[in-house]
Design a protein around this motif. Structure first.
Motif, PDB file in Angstrom:
ATOM      1  N   SER A   1      51.747  86.756 -12.679  1.00 21.19           N
ATOM      2  CA  SER A   1      52.122  86.299 -11.346  1.00 21.19           C
ATOM      3  C   SER A   1      50.973  86.572 -10.377  1.00 21.19           C
ATOM      4  CB  SER A   1      53.371  87.033 -10.859  1.00 21.19           C
ATOM      5  OG  SER A   1      53.627  86.737  -9.499  1.00 21.19           O
TER       6      SER A   1
ATOM      7  N   TYR B   1      60.719  79.468 -14.300  1.00 26.28           N
ATOM      8  CA  TYR B   1      59.910  78.310 -13.906  1.00 26.28           C
ATOM      9  C   TYR B   1      60.504  76.990 -14.399  1.00 26.28           C
ATOM     10  CZ  TYR B   1      56.759  82.198 -13.202  1.00 26.28           C
ATOM     11  OH  TYR B   1      56.229  83.394 -12.798  1.00 26.28           O
TER      12      TYR B   1
ATOM     13  N   ILE C   1      55.512  78.478  -7.409  1.00 27.95           N
ATOM     14  CA  ILE C   1      54.558  78.340  -8.508  1.00 27.95           C
ATOM     15  C   ILE C   1      54.768  77.016  -9.238  1.00 27.95           C
ATOM     16  CG2 ILE C   1      53.904  79.270 -10.778  1.00 27.95           C
ATOM     17  CD1 ILE C   1      52.759  80.830  -8.443  1.00 27.95           C
TER      18      ILE C   1
ATOM     19  N   GLU D   1      53.140  74.380  -7.237  1.00 25.64           N
ATOM     20  CA  GLU D   1      51.685  74.441  -7.364  1.00 25.64           C
ATOM     21  C   GLU D   1      51.237  73.953  -8.733  1.00 25.64           C
ATOM     22  OE1 GLU D   1      47.734  74.966  -6.365  1.00 25.64           O
ATOM     23  OE2 GLU D   1      49.534  74.745  -5.146  1.00 25.64           O
ATOM     24  N   ARG D   2      52.068  74.199  -9.750  1.00 27.24           N
ATOM     25  CA  ARG D   2      51.765  73.678 -11.094  1.00 27.24           C
ATOM     26  C   ARG D   2      51.615  72.159 -11.071  1.00 27.24           C
ATOM     27  NH1 ARG D   2      56.735  74.644 -14.146  1.00 27.24           N
ATOM     28  NH2 ARG D   2      57.370  72.676 -13.221  1.00 27.24           N
TER      29      ARG D   2
ATOM     30  N   ASN E   1      54.605  78.538 -16.082  1.00 31.15           N
ATOM     31  CA  ASN E   1      53.621  78.823 -15.046  1.00 31.15           C
ATOM     32  C   ASN E   1      52.208  78.725 -15.629  1.00 31.15           C
ATOM     33  OD1 ASN E   1      53.768  81.164 -16.630  1.00 31.15           O
ATOM     34  ND2 ASN E   1      53.162  82.488 -14.912  1.00 31.15           N
TER      35      ASN E   1
END
Length: 371
Positions: free
Chosen positions: A36, A199, A278, A281-282, A302
């Motif tokens: 992380s 995720y 996240i 953003e991925r 992630n």
């Protein structure tokens, strides 16, 4: 033991800290382990400060408080007695191989996948067999025909299925998992590794009541920002958890990790919010990398798996070139089933993505100029 060490080295190369970066760790981008990018939650830091003065006492061997928190967090009617905790998910994978396979058993997984399944099987003298994924389709899970043939050929004691998969980030369709469970109802333990659950948002925990030979593996290392403390857990039927407990170490999880896990779960909404950030953003990272004409596997974790595209070729030493620029990524080229340059890259913060993309653009241009 030497054989296992060589296996670990071959399948999980750890990039060296590049020369010249000094002691300022913040200058380096740690994108090679899927950690992380966020610091531990404030209440975790507060809880740890309060617990330091009690580390002269042994930890609770049964992790009772943590299991109660985990049962509530997991939902789906999970009870504390259905949970076993460990020193990270790697520890539990090793325990599963020891308990349900051992020197006479067979461990099956679906390569390319998490190298620890193979390493732990070999550590305990088990035979390791692979049912290959489809390399032509984002390393998709084998279809039912190939799956059935593989199961009949190998007669596994334990099956590990990472979902989302590592290093590809891809998901296995639920109907394939149900077919796997139905096909093994009289034999193997099926371990669905959901360490990236936060995720993906997808789970098979609801199938536990139907299939008692299912075991779901999870972790707080990534989503809970606890990688340095190591905390993993598994959820299953009591008849599965009981032999694992009997094979486990007396004190499998240290006191600080237990305190940190409980504190993190008290702020579950923030864990989910961070995971959603996240995941967003991925998708942005994937889009930016595709602009470089690179091939990106569809990920629900992630992390992203990067390969050469039709108009952009990753040089064989791409990971080393990135390390020279202070960006650490995982070179997956030697992983079983790969066969060409592949990079696994953890998803971090926006500015980290931009730095990675800029570095890759430079490297691709250098490779073209040198061709």
């Amino acid at each position: 033991m030497p054989t296992v060490s060589r296996t670990l080295g071959e399948l999980a190369p750890r990039p060296a800290i590049p020369h010249g970066w000094g002691n300022d760790q913040d200058e380096l981008l740690y994108l090679h382990l899927g950690e992380s990018p966020y610091a531990p939650l404030p209440r975790v830091e507060e809880a740890l400060r309060g617990a330091v003065g009690r580390v002269h006492r042994y930890p609770d061997t049964s992790c009772r408080a943590v299991r109660e928190c985990l049962a509530e967090y997991a939902g789906h009617g999970v009870k504390p007695e259905q949970i076993i905790c460990g020193n990270g998910s790697d520890d539990l994978i090793d325990l599963i191989c020891l308990t349900f396979a051992g020197p006479n058993g067979t461990v099956v997984s679906f390569d390319p996948t998490f190298f620890v399944y193979r390493a732990c099987a070999r550590r305990h003298g088990s035979h390791y067999a692979s049912i290959p994924r489809d390399s032509s389709a984002d390393f998709a899970f084998p279809d039912n025909l190939h799956l059935a043939r593989g199961l009949a050929a190998h007669r596994p004691s334990v099956i590990f299925l990472a979902n989302p998969n590592n290093p590809t980030g891809t998901m296995t369709p639920r109907e394939r998992i149900e077919f796997l469970l139905q096909s093994t109802r009289d034999g193997a333990l099926v371990v669905v590794d959901e360490c990236y659950f936060e995720y993906s948002g997808k789970t098979v925990l609801d199938l536990l009541s139907t299939w008692p030979h299912l075991l779901v593996l999870r972790s707080l290392s990534k989503s809970g920002s606890l990688a340095g403390l190591r905390f993993g857990y598994a959820i299953g039927a009591r008849e599965t958890i009981d032999p694992l407990e009997r094979s486990s170490l007396t004190f499998p999880v240290n006191a600080l990790a237990q305190v940190a896990a409980c504190a993190a779960l008290e702020d579950a909404d923030e864990i989910r919010r961070r995971a959603q950030t996240i995941a967003g953003e991925r998708e942005r990272m994937a889009a930016r990398l595709k602009e470089l004409n690179l091939k990106i596997a569809t990920s629900s974790a992630n992390l992203l798996l990067i390969a050469s595209g039709t108009q952009a070729v990753l040089p064989p030493d791409c990971a080393a070139r990135l390390a020279e620029r202070g960006i650490l990524v995982s070179d997956q080229t030697q992983n079983i089933g790969m066969g060409e340059p592949y990079l696994r890259v953890g998803v971090g913060l926006e500015h980290q993505t931009d730095r990675l993309v800029s570095a890759l653009k430079e490297i691709l241009e250098e490779a073209r100029d040198g061709a």
